[in-house]
Design a protein around this motif. Structure first.
Motif, mmCIF file in Angstrom:
data_model
loop_
_atom_site.group_PDB
_atom_site.id
_atom_site.type_symbol
_atom_site.label_atom_id
_atom_site.label_comp_id
_atom_site.label_asym_id
_atom_site.label_seq_id
_atom_site.Cartn_x
_atom_site.Cartn_y
_atom_site.Cartn_z
ATOM 1 N N HIS A 19 -7.979 -28.033 -4.974
ATOM 2 C CA HIS A 19 -6.600 -28.496 -5.151
ATOM 3 C C HIS A 19 -5.894 -28.730 -3.815
ATOM 4 C CE1 HIS A 19 -7.714 -26.962 -9.090
ATOM 5 N NE2 HIS A 19 -6.811 -27.795 -9.563
ATOM 6 N N GLY A 20 -6.680 -29.039 -2.777
ATOM 7 C CA GLY A 20 -6.088 -29.514 -1.525
ATOM 8 C C GLY A 20 -5.805 -28.456 -0.484
ATOM 9 N N GLY A 21 -6.268 -27.223 -0.696
ATOM 10 C CA GLY A 21 -6.041 -26.179 0.313
ATOM 11 C C GLY A 21 -4.703 -25.494 0.115
ATOM 12 N N PRO A 22 -4.488 -24.380 0.840
ATOM 13 C CA PRO A 22 -3.248 -23.613 0.662
ATOM 14 C C PRO A 22 -2.054 -24.349 1.249
ATOM 15 C CG PRO A 22 -4.559 -22.676 2.428
ATOM 16 C CD PRO A 22 -5.384 -23.779 1.844
ATOM 17 N N PRO A 23 -0.850 -24.012 0.807
ATOM 18 C CA PRO A 23 0.345 -24.632 1.382
ATOM 19 C C PRO A 23 0.424 -24.357 2.880
ATOM 20 C CG PRO A 23 0.921 -23.097 -0.400
ATOM 21 C CD PRO A 23 -0.540 -22.959 -0.168
ATOM 22 N N GLY A 24 0.881 -25.323 3.651
ATOM 23 C CA GLY A 24 1.086 -25.116 5.083
ATOM 24 C C GLY A 24 -0.158 -25.210 5.919
ATOM 25 N N ARG A 25 -1.288 -25.541 5.339
ATOM 26 C CA ARG A 25 -2.521 -25.631 6.133
ATOM 27 C C ARG A 25 -2.390 -26.783 7.126
ATOM 28 N NH1 ARG A 25 -2.502 -29.095 2.570
ATOM 29 N NH2 ARG A 25 -3.832 -30.929 2.507
ATOM 30 N N THR A 26 -3.129 -26.669 8.222
ATOM 31 C CA THR A 26 -3.223 -27.810 9.133
ATOM 32 C C THR A 26 -4.665 -28.290 9.092
ATOM 33 O OG1 THR A 26 -3.810 -26.430 11.026
ATOM 34 C CG2 THR A 26 -1.462 -26.867 10.665
ATOM 35 N N PRO A 27 -4.900 -29.591 9.117
ATOM 36 C CA PRO A 27 -6.280 -30.085 9.042
ATOM 37 C C PRO A 27 -7.121 -29.565 10.195
ATOM 38 C CG PRO A 27 -4.706 -31.869 8.759
ATOM 39 C CD PRO A 27 -3.921 -30.671 9.200
ATOM 40 N N GLY A 28 -8.420 -29.458 9.972
ATOM 41 C CA GLY A 28 -9.341 -29.129 11.057
ATOM 42 C C GLY A 28 -9.723 -27.675 11.145
ATOM 43 N N GLY A 29 -9.361 -26.867 10.142
ATOM 44 C CA GLY A 29 -9.738 -25.455 10.165
ATOM 45 C C GLY A 29 -11.211 -25.282 9.895
ATOM 46 N N ARG A 48 0.596 -27.130 -16.776
ATOM 47 C CA ARG A 48 1.941 -26.531 -16.844
ATOM 48 C C ARG A 48 2.721 -26.627 -15.543
ATOM 49 N NH1 ARG A 48 1.322 -20.981 -20.272
ATOM 50 N NH2 ARG A 48 0.108 -21.806 -21.990
ATOM 51 N N THR A 49 2.078 -27.122 -14.484
ATOM 52 C CA THR A 49 2.778 -27.206 -13.189
ATOM 53 C C THR A 49 2.908 -28.667 -12.786
ATOM 54 O OG1 THR A 49 0.672 -26.910 -12.048
ATOM 55 C CG2 THR A 49 2.007 -24.940 -12.398
ATOM 56 N N THR A 50 3.487 -28.901 -11.629
ATOM 57 C CA THR A 50 3.803 -30.286 -11.253
ATOM 58 C C THR A 50 2.682 -30.967 -10.473
ATOM 59 O OG1 THR A 50 4.895 -29.488 -9.265
ATOM 60 C CG2 THR A 50 6.290 -29.860 -11.204
ATOM 61 N N GLY A 51 1.592 -30.264 -10.167
ATOM 62 C CA GLY A 51 0.514 -30.954 -9.472
ATOM 63 C C GLY A 51 -0.444 -29.999 -8.807
ATOM 64 N N PRO A 52 -1.488 -30.553 -8.148
ATOM 65 C CA PRO A 52 -2.522 -29.725 -7.526
ATOM 66 C C PRO A 52 -1.974 -28.741 -6.508
ATOM 67 C CG PRO A 52 -3.148 -32.052 -7.503
ATOM 68 C CD PRO A 52 -1.736 -31.996 -8.008
ATOM 69 N N ALA A 53 -0.932 -29.140 -5.763
ATOM 70 C CA ALA A 53 -0.415 -28.221 -4.738
ATOM 71 C C ALA A 53 0.097 -26.931 -5.374
ATOM 72 C CB ALA A 53 0.696 -28.894 -3.939
ATOM 73 N N ASP A 54 0.699 -27.056 -6.560
ATOM 74 C CA ASP A 54 1.184 -25.857 -7.261
ATOM 75 C C ASP A 54 0.022 -24.961 -7.669
ATOM 76 O OD1 ASP A 54 3.827 -26.339 -7.078
ATOM 77 O OD2 ASP A 54 4.092 -27.072 -9.132
ATOM 78 N N VAL A 55 -1.063 -25.580 -8.145
ATOM 79 C CA VAL A 55 -2.228 -24.785 -8.559
ATOM 80 C C VAL A 55 -2.809 -24.073 -7.343
ATOM 81 C CG1 VAL A 55 -4.514 -24.851 -9.614
ATOM 82 C CG2 VAL A 55 -2.701 -26.359 -10.477
ATOM 83 N N ALA A 56 -2.940 -24.820 -6.238
ATOM 84 C CA ALA A 56 -3.478 -24.198 -5.012
ATOM 85 C C ALA A 56 -2.610 -23.024 -4.589
ATOM 86 C CB ALA A 56 -3.553 -25.238 -3.893
ATOM 87 N N ARG A 57 -1.293 -23.202 -4.662
ATOM 88 C CA ARG A 57 -0.385 -22.136 -4.230
ATOM 89 C C ARG A 57 -0.569 -20.874 -5.071
ATOM 90 N NH1 ARG A 57 4.121 -20.868 -6.336
ATOM 91 N NH2 ARG A 57 4.300 -22.824 -7.474
ATOM 92 N N LEU A 58 -0.804 -21.062 -6.369
ATOM 93 C CA LEU A 58 -0.961 -19.900 -7.250
ATOM 94 C C LEU A 58 -2.195 -19.065 -6.883
ATOM 95 C CD1 LEU A 58 0.006 -21.679 -10.575
ATOM 96 C CD2 LEU A 58 1.213 -19.737 -9.569
ATOM 97 N N PHE A 59 -3.233 -19.738 -6.396
ATOM 98 C CA PHE A 59 -4.464 -19.015 -6.063
ATOM 99 C C PHE A 59 -4.505 -18.589 -4.589
ATOM 100 C CE2 PHE A 59 -5.684 -20.849 -10.052
ATOM 101 C CZ PHE A 59 -6.629 -19.979 -10.574
ATOM 102 N N ALA A 60 -3.584 -19.124 -3.786
ATOM 103 C CA ALA A 60 -3.644 -18.891 -2.340
ATOM 104 C C ALA A 60 -2.804 -17.684 -1.949
ATOM 105 C CB ALA A 60 -3.186 -20.143 -1.590
ATOM 106 N N GLY A 61 -3.222 -16.521 -2.388
ATOM 107 C CA GLY A 61 -2.498 -15.293 -2.061
ATOM 108 C C GLY A 61 -3.369 -14.351 -1.246
ATOM 109 N N PHE A 62 -3.221 -13.075 -1.528
ATOM 110 C CA PHE A 62 -3.876 -12.039 -0.730
ATOM 111 C C PHE A 62 -5.395 -12.062 -0.837
ATOM 112 C CE2 PHE A 62 0.409 -10.774 -1.425
ATOM 113 C CZ PHE A 62 0.790 -10.156 -0.256
ATOM 114 N N THR A 63 -5.910 -12.674 -1.900
ATOM 115 C CA THR A 63 -7.369 -12.679 -2.074
ATOM 116 C C THR A 63 -7.888 -14.113 -2.187
ATOM 117 O OG1 THR A 63 -7.063 -12.370 -4.466
ATOM 118 C CG2 THR A 63 -7.407 -10.389 -3.142
#
Ligand code: SF4
Ligand code: SF4
Length: 282
Positions: free
Chosen positions: A260-270, A232-247
């Motif tokens: 799904h590629g990590g949370p939005p705004g991540r920088t590699p190397g964490g 229902r969304t436009t791609g993996p980044a959208d799915v990651a964003r939905l799960f990347a909240g307070f918990t």
């Protein structure tokens, strides 16, 4: 029912680590019940409410916040030593909170971008729940915690029983209250099927999807809902964003964010990528 008399009042403390104080404010928000609580419990440490201080020991210690700095990592060990019963309160303390989103990124890069003297900022690479550091006896989830859950915890402490807190999905609360399902009616992605109730289905009540601030319920079937979101969304980044909240750092949600590629705004190397918790750079 036997309750504790004034002479044997429990010594209770409230402490905080990395947090916004919102969960402590839920305690103060009990307002008219506060006097009755203060009559029955000996609240000896609560810096948000009083300048009176006590270093312990405590019969019960409520702790808010994640472990995000070396000082806090040492402090929680000492607090645990001082507490017979340690209860973590809120998404920060129980799941790492919103600050755990940095766990997917290069923390040094953030520090350098934000602070003119990053070398003066002492923080750990990760923000983690308290249960990663010490034994926890009970927890109240949510961002902030539910006043009803808090009342139940305090009532249980007073009579020496286990708190009875429902562990069911937000969806059940929607059904009980007669709210229209936002996923069925409008196609809005909603984490309600996976998320523990306690908020009274607050977001669906206003036509919004749940973003999981109370964290995953038991056996949440996150993979299945993520597949539905992917359709229902436009791609993996959208799915990651939905799960990347307070918990996001709870294992069921973290796994979906990783896939799904990590949370939005991540920088590699964490740390998540360094330690192989999940390859967020895919
Ligand atoms: S869980 Fe939410 S309300 Fe509670 S301290 Fe953390 S950010 Fe604040
Ligand atoms: S509906 Fe979900 S995001 Fe909204 S308050 Fe409840 S648990 Fe939190």
């Amino acid at each position: 029912m036997t309750t504790r008399g004034a002479r044997s009042r429990l010594r209770v403390g409230v402490a905080k680590l990395a947090s916004c104080d919102g969960c402590q404010l839920t305690i103060l928000d009990l307002e008219e019940e506060l006097l009755a609580i203060a009559e029955r419990l000996d609240i000896v440490e609560f810096p948000e409410a009083s300048s009176l201080r006590s270093a312990g020991p405590y019969d019960v210690l409520l702790v808010e916040g994640s472990v995000s700095s070396p000082d806090q990592a040492a402090e929680i060990v000492e607090l645990r030593r001082q507490a017979k019963t340690l209860v973590t309160i809120g998404a920060c303390a129980t799941a790492g909170g919103i600050q755990a989103l940095r766990n997917w990124s290069d923390h040094d890069a953030f520090r350098t971008a934000v602070y003119p003297r990053p070398e003066l900022v002492e923080s750990l690479d990760t923000a983690t729940p308290i249960s990663d550091h010490v034994k926890v006896d009970a927890q109240l989830v949510g961002c902030p915690i539910s006043a009803d859950h808090l009342r139940e915890l305090l009532a249980a402490l007073l009579v020496g029983r286990r708190p009875q807190i429902r562990e069911e999905a937000v969806c059940l609360e929607c059904k009980r209250r007669g709210y229209v399902c936002v996923m069925v009616a409008t196609g809005t992605p909603c984490l309600g099927p996976l998320t523990q109730t306690g908020c009274g289905a607050l977001c669906p009540a206003f036509g919004r999807g749940c973003y999981g601030c109370f964290g995953p319920r038991e056996q949440p079937h996150a993979e299945s809902l993520a597949r539905t979101f992917a359709e229902r969304t436009t791609g993996p980044a959208d799915v990651a964003r939905l799960f990347a909240g307070f918990t996001a750092w709870t294992p069921p949600f973290r796994s979906i964010v990783d896939q799904h590629g990590g949370p939005p705004g991540r920088t590699p190397g964490g740390p998540a990528t360094k330690e192989g918790v999940g390859d967020a750079r895919r």
